[in-house]
Design an enzyme around this catalytic site. Structure first.
Site, PDB file in Angstrom:
ATOM      1  N   GLY A  11       0.825  -1.205   0.000  1.00 55.82           N
ATOM      2  CA  GLY A  11       0.000   0.000   0.000  1.00 55.82           C
ATOM      3  C   GLY A  11       0.855   1.249   0.000  1.00 55.82           C
ATOM      4  N   GLY A  13      -0.276   4.335   0.178  1.00 59.06           N
ATOM      5  CA  GLY A  13      -1.060   5.464   0.687  1.00 59.06           C
ATOM      6  C   GLY A  13      -0.221   6.259   1.679  1.00 59.06           C
ATOM      7  N   PHE A  14      -0.879   7.035   2.512  1.00 56.89           N
ATOM      8  CA  PHE A  14      -0.149   7.855   3.480  1.00 56.89           C
ATOM      9  C   PHE A  14       0.693   6.979   4.412  1.00 56.89           C
ATOM     10  CE2 PHE A  14      -3.514  10.916   2.359  1.00 56.89           C
ATOM     11  CZ  PHE A  14      -2.722  12.011   2.077  1.00 56.89           C
ATOM     12  N   VAL A  79      -1.821  -7.574  -4.515  1.00 56.36           N
ATOM     13  CA  VAL A  79      -1.542  -8.597  -3.501  1.00 56.36           C
ATOM     14  C   VAL A  79      -2.716  -9.573  -3.457  1.00 56.36           C
ATOM     15  CG1 VAL A  79      -1.192  -9.058  -1.060  1.00 56.36           C
ATOM     16  CG2 VAL A  79      -0.060  -7.105  -2.137  1.00 56.36           C
ATOM     17  N   GLU A 170     -18.068  18.657   2.152  1.00 58.12           N
ATOM     18  CA  GLU A 170     -17.154  19.265   1.181  1.00 58.12           C
ATOM     19  C   GLU A 170     -17.637  19.014  -0.239  1.00 58.12           C
ATOM     20  OE1 GLU A 170     -13.243  17.727   2.452  1.00 58.12           O
ATOM     21  OE2 GLU A 170     -12.843  19.774   3.145  1.00 58.12           O
ATOM     22  N   ASP A 300      -6.089   3.065   7.878  1.00 60.68           N
ATOM     23  CA  ASP A 300      -7.510   2.705   7.988  1.00 60.68           C
ATOM     24  C   ASP A 300      -7.704   1.229   8.311  1.00 60.68           C
ATOM     25  OD1 ASP A 300      -7.878   5.288   7.305  1.00 60.68           O
ATOM     26  OD2 ASP A 300      -9.039   4.921   5.484  1.00 60.68           O
ATOM     27  N   ALA A 315      -5.901  10.915   7.276  1.00 63.53           N
ATOM     28  CA  ALA A 315      -4.534  10.919   6.750  1.00 63.53           C
ATOM     29  C   ALA A 315      -3.499  11.136   7.857  1.00 63.53           C
ATOM     30  CB  ALA A 315      -4.394  12.003   5.695  1.00 63.53           C
TER      31      ALA A 315
END
Lengths: 426, 426
Positions: A11, A13-14, A79, A170, A300, A315
């Protein structure tokens, strides 16, 4: 051992990216695996869906980041399995052995069993989701432009957002600005009363968790922009042409956006990791899997409580956990005990529209222009890559001064079910 | 007649768009029909394939152009049939009657029956082609990065371009710069000798038709950039792993780019219009179909000779014909005879790479930096839309000063066989 210990990170991501950064230059070999070859700046994803930013602006190529990290390699692969006993993962590009494993595959949507949710609602979790949603919105307008039946035309132009959290608020604001601005100019023959943005929240406030003053500001502001806010409205069913609410009310709408819930990825349990509520993987305070001290679970996907409350799926938690996991692995290699993770909450911000946002930072609340400027600054600073900042600023300035939207893209569904290319380089 | 005469234009390319502009404000209703809702600036298409520009930069939304033309409407649809007797076209969005019809659907690839061409070669005619080609190139590098067999690795990194005309030369140069710059940085472990760019031309010169001095300059320049130029090399067969040349030589290559020939779209003949060599529709000097004075055929689809030579399939012919057709329709409405079309050839330019181009304008030849600056200026000026110019300049400057490529996108094949969304708004 003769060879440097191998750390495999799943992953980009962050969490995964910041873990890789934390291990750069350390006496380990790192392999970062992701199904995409880019990192997505998720906090601005809703702006891609609202035709405000092109995907390129909030995506950053992993290989470009790794140019400065000689001991970190990248593998573009899916994966497919995890062999905890054998310490290896199965990927679409073959089997890979690890000494340490960092799982940071993120989360997916949770429809809480609402009928039709999975089939008809548009999620907003990935770049593919954002592009698909933008496509849907603009397709509805192309359809409506030549739709003679007024009922069907209104249905095509009614956009319903489920969930009054940050993402829902948002996106509702950004969508209202898209509709009231550029789309009105592109479709001058459409009656402006036919376009609706409906925001449904099951609780009795928007932005649950933020101070009441910010909640009321956000609601008032959205309503001023023409968003129909409905509180205590829990969704009972979603079809391709309507959404049904608890009290029996049915809204004819072709587009239902789901921002009401997320959960861990289903694979985790299949991989033999114990999952808890929300399909998240239970981890020790050190972020290690209880049974496998060389396996870390972050972001997450990880379920960790602090002060009696589960850490939010945001994040800032992911980046902080990424850094912490890297440090703990290095400590383990020095035969030092891993340290428990402490989340530093820096507060939260939600933008509503032009010159309008709410911010709750360092225990203080801001609204309106100051909060909006704060929001802009923080997000620009956190974007990776000078060119991306330039692109985002260019687009924001363009939209701000010309009341335009720079990028409006309709994309067909891909064969793999995605709306967005799985791989790209910026 | 009570209602204004209806002009239907099929195709929002250079010819169709300039015809619409010519009819804006005139006493006619115009409907512009295209399968895409954007106009593509084809002269820069090869730069999208070379990861130099994002599609957004050279595409412009038709609806934005039409905002200033109240009597011109747009329909996003596929044309499926033409009823010349009944004066109507069948589209995916229904049947549409016309008083005047302008057909400007452009051209497609012509493989001259080379075995495997249709199946394995990558064309460079549409935005979808460009994105597909870029995807292929970058996929080959991702593959090669983890390919252990040296033969297969070299095959993956060998890119063969068929056709030494402007497109082939420009793409060969842009591809060489992409490979020698950014890709080298992204894949430091790959041996630079493994990457090859081969340009095959059947005739004994590059850029046939241009002055010899420019031909030799272009060839020398490409060779200096590492492009292997092979003249008098006519392709016999293309497979998924090699290209075979007349003299029996076979080049192992996973990527064969076809720029060697184009022809009109196959539909035309099916629509009952008489087609000539290259599947182009024969038209009168007035651009009218001989049998149907209210049907105009323009651009690549039209076959018209001037001074004994067929007009080339280039943007300048298409734009000039678009303007001329609009004028002729207005003349017909005033019961004046349509005028014969005269093509004003302003010359041609081909860019090879950084600071290197050839230009033949007003009978004079330029090479190197002056020609390159001329090329840049002319293309920037001809781009539609200030924002597009800004984007293109930003990307060019970025690439020029940082030796980078701004946008590198791998996109999967879509269900409809395309690699690129059929519709987007910029």
């Amino acid at each position: 051992m003769t060879e440097r210990p191998r750390v495999v990170i799943v992953g980009a991501g962050f969490a995964g990216l910041w873990a890789a950064r934390g291990l750069a230059g350390a006496p380990v070999q790192v392999l970062l695996v992701d199904r995409n070859n880019f990192h997505t700046f998720l906090p601005l994803l809703y702006q891609v869906a609202a035709a405000e930013l092109e995907p390129e602006a909030i995506a950053y190529p992993v290989r470009s980041i790794l140019r400065t990290m000689p001991n970190v390699d990248f593998l573009l692969a899916e994966v497919e399995g995890l062999d905890l006993a054998g310490q290896q993962i199965q990927t679409s590009a073959g089997t890979i052995a690890y000494d340490f494993l960092i799982l940071a595959t993120g989360s997916t949507n949770h429809f809480f069993g609402v009928p039709g949710g999975q089939e008809h609602a548009f999620p907003l979790k990935t770049m593919a989701d954002a592009v698909a949603l933008r496509s849907q919105i603009l397709h509805c307008y192309e359809q409506a432009a030549h739709q003679t039946d007024p009922e069907l035309r209104r249905q095509a132009l009614t956009f319903t957002i489920v969930g009054g959290g940050p993402t829902g608020v948002e996106f509702a604001g950004a969508l209202a600005e898209l509709i009231n601005g550029p789309l009105r100019k592109d479709y001058p023959h459409l009656n402006r009363q036919d376009s609706r943005v409906v925001l449904l929240e099951a609780q009795n406030v928007l932005l649950p968790g933020l101070p009441p003053r910010l909640q009321t500001y956000a609601q008032a502001r959205l309503q001023r922009m023409g968003v129909e806010v409905q509180l205590q409205a829990s969704v009972e069913e979603i079809t391709d042409s309507a959404v049904r609410i608890a009290d029996g009310l049915t809204i004819p709408t072709q587009t239902v956006v789901w921002t009401a819930g997320v959960q861990g990825l289903p694979e985790a349990s299949a991989w033999g990791l114990p999952v808890v509520r929300g399909r998240r993987v239970a981890v020790l305070p050190t972020l290690q899997s209880p049974e496998h001290p060389n396996v870390y679970v972050l972001g997450d996907l990880a379920s960790l409580e602090q002060a009696g409350r589960a850490l939010p799926m945001v994040a800032s938690v992911a980046t902080q956990q990424g850094k912490a996991a890297a440090q703990n692995i290095l400590r383990q290699l020095r035969d030092e005990p891993p340290l428990p993770f402490r989340y530093q909450d820096k507060g939260s911000m939600v933008t509503i529209g032009r010159n309008a946002a709410v911010a709750h930072v360092f225990g203080r609340s801001f609204t309106g222009f100051p909060a909006w400027v704060l929001w802009l600054g923080v997000h620009l600073l956190n974007l990776i890559g000078f060119r991306n900042r330039l692109l985002v600023m260019l687009n924001w300035a363009w939209d701000y001064f010309f009341f335009e939207r720079a990028v409006r893209l309709i994309s067909p569904r891909l064969c793999d079910g995605n709306y967005f290319p799985s791989t790209f380089f910026v």
